[in-house]
Design a protein around this motif. Structure first.
Motif, PDB file in Angstrom:
ATOM      1  N   UNK A  55       2.249   9.524  -5.831  1.00 21.85           N
ATOM      2  CA  UNK A  55       2.856  10.824  -5.526  1.00 21.85           C
ATOM      3  C   UNK A  55       3.933  11.162  -6.550  1.00 21.85           C
ATOM      4  N   UNK A  56       4.777  10.196  -6.875  1.00 17.30           N
ATOM      5  CA  UNK A  56       5.842  10.435  -7.856  1.00 17.30           C
ATOM      6  C   UNK A  56       5.256  10.716  -9.233  1.00 17.30           C
ATOM      7  N   UNK A 102      12.033  13.750   2.218  1.00 21.86           N
ATOM      8  CA  UNK A 102      10.771  13.778   2.939  1.00 21.86           C
ATOM      9  C   UNK A 102       9.862  12.638   2.478  1.00 21.86           C
ATOM     10  N   UNK A 103       9.837  12.372   1.188  1.00 22.87           N
ATOM     11  CA  UNK A 103       9.026  11.279   0.642  1.00 22.87           C
ATOM     12  C   UNK A 103       9.513   9.933   1.175  1.00 22.87           C
ATOM     13  N   UNK A 139       7.432   7.373   3.558  1.00 20.26           N
ATOM     14  CA  UNK A 139       7.188   5.974   3.188  1.00 20.26           C
ATOM     15  C   UNK A 139       7.391   5.064   4.385  1.00 20.26           C
ATOM     16  N   UNK A 140       8.498   5.257   5.080  1.00 20.06           N
ATOM     17  CA  UNK A 140       8.796   4.430   6.249  1.00 20.06           C
ATOM     18  C   UNK A 140       7.741   4.646   7.325  1.00 20.06           C
ATOM     19  N   UNK A 189       0.837  -1.203   0.000  1.00 16.95           N
ATOM     20  CA  UNK A 189       0.000   0.000   0.000  1.00 16.95           C
ATOM     21  C   UNK A 189       0.869   1.249   0.000  1.00 16.95           C
ATOM     22  N   UNK A 190       1.946   1.236   0.776  1.00 16.34           N
ATOM     23  CA  UNK A 190       2.870   2.365   0.786  1.00 16.34           C
ATOM     24  C   UNK A 190       3.504   2.565  -0.574  1.00 16.34           C
ATOM     25  N   UNK A 191       3.860   1.476  -1.241  1.00 19.25           N
ATOM     26  CA  UNK A 191       4.448   1.573  -2.577  1.00 19.25           C
ATOM     27  C   UNK A 191       3.492   2.178  -3.591  1.00 19.25           C
TER      28      UNK A 191
END
Length: 110
Positions: A41-42, A62-63, A67-68, A33-35
């Motif tokens: 966003x990218x 910051x991105x 993510x972490x 989900x984070x990916x």
């Protein structure tokens, strides 16, 4: 009997097999989900012509940090709920309508 073990007593790293597999699925859903969010966003930055954005290096840092934080947050959120894999249920609720829309637009029908 098969080598003295039954299906319920299998252990991985000292933990029950079901627990280890459940935690692995939680981690993979949180990372997945984070990916996807990061990819969106990218892609948004690319569409906004990221060359016009000043200080892109600090934005990428910051991105990466977000993510972490998002992956850890999703994992901890899922661990704290009584139901198993609550973020997986939420992801399925989002993905199913999108997949149906794609099939409909491709002419495959519902």
């Amino acid at each position: 009997m098969t080598s003295g073990t039954d299906g319920g007593s299998e252990r991985i790293f000292g933990y029950p097999r079901r627990t280890v597999l459940l935690e692995a699925v939680r981690i993979s859903y949180a990372i997945g989900i984070t990916g996807v969010i990061t990819l969106l966003v990218i892609l948004g930055l690319f569409l906004l012509n990221s060359g016009a954005i000043e200080g892109i290096e600090s934005l990428m840092l910051l991105l990466f940090a977000s993510q972490i934080a998002l992956a850890l947050g999703l994992y901890i959120y899922d661990r704290r709920h009584e139901r198993d894999l609550i973020i997986a249920d939420a992801a399925v609720r989002v993905v199913r309508p999108v997949a149906a829309l794609i099939r409909l637009l491709r002419g495959g029908g519902p």
